[in-house]
Design an enzyme around this catalytic site. Sequence first.
Site, PDB file in Angstrom:
ATOM      1  N   ASP A  12       0.865  -1.169   0.000  1.00  0.00           N
ATOM      2  CA  ASP A  12       0.000   0.000   0.000  1.00  0.00           C
ATOM      3  C   ASP A  12       0.912   1.232   0.000  1.00  0.00           C
ATOM      4  O   ASP A  12       2.097   1.151   0.317  1.00  0.00           O
ATOM      5  CB  ASP A  12      -0.889  -0.045   1.245  1.00  0.00           C
ATOM      6  CG  ASP A  12      -1.722   1.203   1.421  1.00  0.00           C
ATOM      7  OD1 ASP A  12      -2.404   1.594   0.460  1.00  0.00           O
ATOM      8  OD2 ASP A  12      -1.669   1.791   2.515  1.00  0.00           O
ATOM      9  N   ASP A  14      -0.131   5.130   0.995  1.00  0.00           N
ATOM     10  CA  ASP A  14      -0.329   6.051   2.115  1.00  0.00           C
ATOM     11  C   ASP A  14      -0.324   5.308   3.449  1.00  0.00           C
ATOM     12  O   ASP A  14      -1.136   4.406   3.676  1.00  0.00           O
ATOM     13  CB  ASP A  14      -1.661   6.796   1.965  1.00  0.00           C
ATOM     14  CG  ASP A  14      -1.692   7.702   0.748  1.00  0.00           C
ATOM     15  OD1 ASP A  14      -0.820   8.570   0.643  1.00  0.00           O
ATOM     16  OD2 ASP A  14      -2.591   7.524  -0.092  1.00  0.00           O
ATOM     17  N   ASP A 174      -1.744  -1.060   6.006  1.00  0.00           N
ATOM     18  CA  ASP A 174      -1.907  -0.450   7.329  1.00  0.00           C
ATOM     19  C   ASP A 174      -3.354  -0.323   7.773  1.00  0.00           C
ATOM     20  O   ASP A 174      -3.612   0.168   8.878  1.00  0.00           O
ATOM     21  CB  ASP A 174      -1.244   0.937   7.365  1.00  0.00           C
ATOM     22  CG  ASP A 174      -1.933   1.944   6.451  1.00  0.00           C
ATOM     23  OD1 ASP A 174      -2.307   1.568   5.319  1.00  0.00           O
ATOM     24  OD2 ASP A 174      -2.093   3.108   6.862  1.00  0.00           O
TER      25      ASP A 174
END
Length: 224
Positions: A12, A14, A174
Site C-alpha cells: 500500500d 499512504d 496499514d
Amino acid sequence: MTAFPFDIVGFDLDGTLLDSSGDLAHAVNHALAIEGRPSIPAGEVRGLIGGGAKKMLAKALDLTGGGVSDARFDDLHQALLTFYENNIAVETRLFPGGEEMLDGLAEHGVKLAVVTNKLERFAKRIFADLGLTDRFFTIIGGDTLGPGRAKPRPDLLHLMLERSAGGRAVYVGDTTYDTGAAAAAGMPCVAVSFGFNDKAPADLGAASVIDHFDELIPTLQRLG
C-alpha cells in the site's frame, strides 16, 4: 542461502510505504478553507486517511460542521485533488528504514509492486518525484480498473499477480482495506503499526504486525 519464500511483495502507499500525512493534511485543509471550515491539525488528519480522498474529505467535513450537498462535495473534492496534485511530494517521504528494506528485498530477487486506492496518476507522480519508480514492476491505483474495483475488493491485487507473471505473493498495508483485500485475494498480509491504522494494529486481521521496516524481511521469512 535459503530461497526467499515470496516472489512478489505488494505495498500500500499512504501510511505503509510513505508518510504522506503532511501533504494530505494541507490538501484537505485547503478544501475545508474553501467551505469556511476550520483547519484540522495534521496529526488528526492521519486518522481520516484510508479508502481514498473522498472518504477523507467526508470525514473532515463531518468533523468540522457536517456534510454538504452532493454538488458542493464534488466541487470541494475536485479542489482538494487539484491542490494535492500540485503539492504532492512536498513533505511525503518513505517511512524510516524504507529504503534499506526495499534494497534488501531487491537483493533477495523479490519483485516489488505498489497497490493503492490513490488515483494511479497521483501514485505514479509521487514515486517519480521521489525517484523511486524504477524499484517497482507495477504501480496500480484505485482507478486503474475503473469504478468499484478498489480495496477492500481483491481486484487490484489480482491485477498485480497478472502483471507479475506468477509467483507467491504477500501484501503489506496499514488498514482494514488492505487486510480485507489481501484476504479476499488469498494472500497473507503484514500490517505496519506506524501507519494510518483504522483499527488497533493487532485487530486489523493481518498475519503479522511490524513496528519498523527493519522487521519486514525477517517477518516474511518466518511467514514463509
